[in-house]
Enzyme design. Structure first.
Site, PDB file in Angstrom:
ATOM      1  N   GLY A  51      33.679  39.661  34.801  1.00  9.07           N
ATOM      2  CA  GLY A  51      33.548  38.408  34.076  1.00  9.07           C
ATOM      3  C   GLY A  51      32.847  38.621  32.761  1.00  9.07           C
ATOM      4  O   GLY A  51      31.695  39.044  32.747  1.00  9.07           O
ATOM      5  N   CYS A 263      41.070  41.130  49.692  1.00  9.62           N
ATOM      6  CA  CYS A 263      42.000  41.161  48.560  1.00  9.62           C
ATOM      7  C   CYS A 263      42.415  42.594  48.245  1.00  9.62           C
ATOM      8  O   CYS A 263      41.585  43.412  47.829  1.00  9.62           O
ATOM      9  CB  CYS A 263      41.337  40.537  47.335  1.00  9.62           C
ATOM     10  SG  CYS A 263      42.281  40.727  45.801  1.00  9.62           S
ATOM     11  N   TYR A 269      42.885  47.192  40.972  1.00 14.09           N
ATOM     12  CA  TYR A 269      42.462  46.917  39.600  1.00 14.09           C
ATOM     13  C   TYR A 269      41.061  46.331  39.457  1.00 14.09           C
ATOM     14  O   TYR A 269      40.293  46.775  38.609  1.00 14.09           O
ATOM     15  CB  TYR A 269      43.481  45.966  38.948  1.00 14.09           C
ATOM     16  CG  TYR A 269      43.145  45.563  37.530  1.00 14.09           C
ATOM     17  CD1 TYR A 269      43.213  46.485  36.497  1.00 14.09           C
ATOM     18  CD2 TYR A 269      42.773  44.253  37.225  1.00 14.09           C
ATOM     19  CE1 TYR A 269      42.906  46.131  35.185  1.00 14.09           C
ATOM     20  CE2 TYR A 269      42.473  43.890  35.919  1.00 14.09           C
ATOM     21  CZ  TYR A 269      42.538  44.825  34.899  1.00 14.09           C
ATOM     22  OH  TYR A 269      42.232  44.465  33.617  1.00 14.09           O
ATOM     23  N   SER A 310      42.837  51.451  33.150  1.00 12.63           N
ATOM     24  CA  SER A 310      43.073  51.134  34.555  1.00 12.63           C
ATOM     25  C   SER A 310      44.199  51.949  35.168  1.00 12.63           C
ATOM     26  O   SER A 310      44.274  52.076  36.388  1.00 12.63           O
ATOM     27  CB  SER A 310      43.363  49.638  34.707  1.00 12.63           C
ATOM     28  OG  SER A 310      44.425  49.258  33.848  1.00 12.63           O
ATOM     29  N   ASP A 372      50.885  52.344  34.695  1.00 13.12           N
ATOM     30  CA  ASP A 372      49.985  51.207  34.495  1.00 13.12           C
ATOM     31  C   ASP A 372      49.698  50.574  35.848  1.00 13.12           C
ATOM     32  O   ASP A 372      50.410  50.805  36.830  1.00 13.12           O
ATOM     33  CB  ASP A 372      50.614  50.185  33.551  1.00 13.12           C
ATOM     34  CG  ASP A 372      49.583  49.294  32.868  1.00 13.12           C
ATOM     35  OD1 ASP A 372      48.393  49.414  33.189  1.00 13.12           O
ATOM     36  OD2 ASP A 372      49.978  48.485  32.005  1.00 13.12           O
ATOM     37  N   ASP A 373      48.628  49.749  35.905  1.00 14.23           N
ATOM     38  CA  ASP A 373      48.239  49.158  37.184  1.00 14.23           C
ATOM     39  C   ASP A 373      49.128  47.995  37.581  1.00 14.23           C
ATOM     40  O   ASP A 373      49.341  47.739  38.772  1.00 14.23           O
ATOM     41  CB  ASP A 373      46.777  48.697  37.135  1.00 14.23           C
ATOM     42  CG  ASP A 373      46.555  47.656  36.064  1.00 14.23           C
ATOM     43  OD1 ASP A 373      46.684  46.446  36.356  1.00 14.23           O
ATOM     44  OD2 ASP A 373      46.279  48.033  34.912  1.00 14.23           O
ATOM     45  N   CYS A 409      47.528  33.772  42.230  1.00 16.88           N
ATOM     46  CA  CYS A 409      46.402  33.834  43.170  1.00 16.88           C
ATOM     47  C   CYS A 409      45.571  32.563  43.040  1.00 16.88           C
ATOM     48  O   CYS A 409      45.318  32.098  41.929  1.00 16.88           O
ATOM     49  CB  CYS A 409      45.528  35.050  42.875  1.00 16.88           C
ATOM     50  SG  CYS A 409      44.026  35.124  43.886  1.00 16.88           S
ATOM     51  N   CYS A 466      44.848  40.430  52.064  1.00 18.29           N
ATOM     52  CA  CYS A 466      45.463  39.340  51.312  1.00 18.29           C
ATOM     53  C   CYS A 466      46.298  39.979  50.210  1.00 18.29           C
ATOM     54  O   CYS A 466      45.764  40.656  49.326  1.00 18.29           O
ATOM     55  CB  CYS A 466      44.412  38.412  50.700  1.00 18.29           C
ATOM     56  SG  CYS A 466      45.165  37.119  49.668  1.00 18.29           S
ATOM     57  N   CYS A 469      49.661  37.624  46.031  1.00 12.72           N
ATOM     58  CA  CYS A 469      50.218  37.734  44.678  1.00 12.72           C
ATOM     59  C   CYS A 469      51.495  38.566  44.673  1.00 12.72           C
ATOM     60  O   CYS A 469      52.307  38.457  43.752  1.00 12.72           O
ATOM     61  CB  CYS A 469      49.193  38.318  43.715  1.00 12.72           C
ATOM     62  SG  CYS A 469      48.502  39.911  44.206  1.00 12.72           S
TER      63      CYS A 469
END
Length: 492
Positions: A51, A263, A269, A310, A372-373, A409, A466, A469
């Protein structure tokens, strides 16, 4: 709009923001250490990737009571200042870094956590990572009963539910409140003498327990324990509440037991590669994803290049398994932060090029595999493909270290609306044509499960993680979104 001053580069962080899924929050708390807020600031710095919009710290001191500081921007720009930290004394503190999920898009200081409430038995501060999927219904009910909300955050519902509880202690009131909450939550909270950590019954979002000297630590990830020299003790279990005092740790299980659905994108990621999840190195898991991807989607090429940063561990794994040389064909500019004058529209349109540059000497004339992720909207992938071809690459092949992201998500991740997700409206071949690359392959969902340690792949009848997504199978019904018209995946 251009930034308010010449050193504001938030426009650059956001220029391709909708082309990545973003974890929305990180939480951290300590108890029984001198200058607890300083430890929290360091912990939040380690969790900054979770964040970058804003951060906050609440602390308690026997003489000064509760104090708080909430700021927009990076932890390093706000909570390293002596003038701020001197206002946050005491041996117990909790903190939070955020992007916004619920609430308005324009950031408001009132939405910055931790949230604080004063109850009959004393004050309490709460920091929440996750998303409450029945928050709209709870908010309507609470407002009808007289609650006055100060923020647009779903997390504030917890404070108001606690205020209406008839239980005698704050931990008991928190239990009472969280039983009403649906969705995903890892909560770190504090009273004058207690540090409290809770995970939802499915354990969707992470939370770990650490120890430093005679003190205790709660954190979203183990990497934040490392920065303060704390010892990792264990993960807080799904559905567990830990109540920590100077006397030690008390464990409770206030919710009906359910099978864990952590998750899976934390492995792909969200978490830092130097963190540990479920006793397993995140870096090693991502490297193994690359190994599985090379087995599932081989291609003749000259170089394997990560899309930094990443994609790096998966690219290393892909190169090792395929035998194709690994190369840093794309270099990230690590020092973008404070070097630009106020950008013109032309500079703003350069976006990705200001962050990434192609190593032309390596790329020219080569068949290149880019790892790439994820691919969300595809805008960044198209720009990177253009840069690689302009550098003289003979072929461009994309290999993606996650399955196609086809569903949003609702558990604490900032996801575009479903119609904006490339995989929601296109087949893999259509995505390849849209990105205009020589080949495009995603790791399968079974391959991803094998990479995270599930040897038999995904249990279709009862998934171990989970993965909504990717699969569209939501372990908790997103009731607020359904009320707004979101349609769940049709039963097969």
């Amino acid at each position: 709009m251009p930034p308010a001053h010449p050193f504001d580069t938030s426009w650059l962080r956001d220029c391709d923001s909708e082309d990545k899924l973003r974890e929305e929050c990180g939480v951290f708390g300590v108890i029984n250490v001198a200058e607890a807020a300083s430890f929290v600031a360091l912990g939040l710095h380690a969790l900054q990737h979770r964040g970058q919009e804003a951060g906050g710290i609440v602390c308690h001191d026997a003489e000064q009571g509760f104090n708080s500081a909430r700021r927009f921007g990076y932890v390093r720009d706000n909570f390293t200042k002596q003038s701020v930290m001197e206002t946050l004394p005491g041996p117990i503190a909790v903190g939070h870094v955020r992007y916004s999920t619920t609430g308005g898009k324009a950031p408001q200081i009132r939405d910055v956590q931790p949230f604080f409430g004063e109850f009959a038995m004393g004050g309490a501060a709460i920091a929440h990572n996750g998303n409450i999927t029945n928050a709209d219904a709870l908010r309507r009910e609470l407002i009808e009963r007289g609650s006055i909300f100060q923020s647009s955050s779903d997390s504030e519902c917890i404070i108001h539910l606690m205020a209406r509880s008839l239980q005698r202690t704050i931990p008991d009131r928190m239990e009472d409140a969280l039983r009403r909450v649906e969705g995903a939550f890892s909560v770190v909270a504090m009273t004058r003498t207690k540090l409290i950590g809770v995970r939802d019954p499915l354990g969707v979002r992470p939370l770990v327990l650490g120890q430093i000297g005679e003190g205790w630590v709660l954190s979203s990830e183990t990497c934040a324990l490392d920065i303060i020299g704390a010892k990792y003790v264990r993960e807080v279990s799904p559905g567990e509440m830990v109540v920590i005092t100077a006397d030690g740790v008390e464990s409770r299980y206030p919710f009906r037991p359910q099978k864990s659905r952590f998750c899976i994108f934390e492995h792909v990621y969200f978490s830092r590669p130097d963190s540990i999840i479920g006793g397993r190195s995140v870096y090693e898991t991502r490297r193994q994803i690359g190994v599985e991807l090379a087995r599932e989607a081989p291609v003749e090429a000259d170089l394997v290049c990560p899309v930094p940063d990443s994609g790096t561990p998966a690219a290393i794994g892909f190169a090792h398994e395929s035998g194709i040389p690994y190369s840093m064909g794309i270099v990230r500019n690590q020092y973008m932060g404070r070097t630009f004058i106020e950008p013109t529209e032309q500079i703003r349109n350069m976006g990705v090029r200001l962050k990434l540059n192609v190593n032309r000497a390596l790329i020219e004339g080569k068949r290149v595999i880019l790892v790439d992720d994820s691919v969300v909207r595809g805008t960044t992938s198209r720009k990177i493909r253009e840069m690689i071809l302009e550098a003289g690459a003979a072929e461009v092949h994309f290999r993606i270290a996650s399955p196609p992201t086809a569903w949003p998500c609702f558990y604490g991740v900032d996801t575009p609306q479903r119609e904006k997700l490339l995989a929601a409206t296109m087949s893999e071949e259509e995505m390849r044509e849209h990105l205009n690359v020589d080949s495009l392959k995603f790791i399968s969902l079974d391959g991803l499960y094998r990479a995270v340690g599930e040897a038999e792949g995904r249990n279709v009848a009862c998934p171990q993680y989970c993965d909504a997504c990717f699969s569209g199978e939501y372990p908790v019904e997103p009731s607020d979104q359904i009320e707004k018209g979101f349609e769940l995946k049709a039963a097969e």
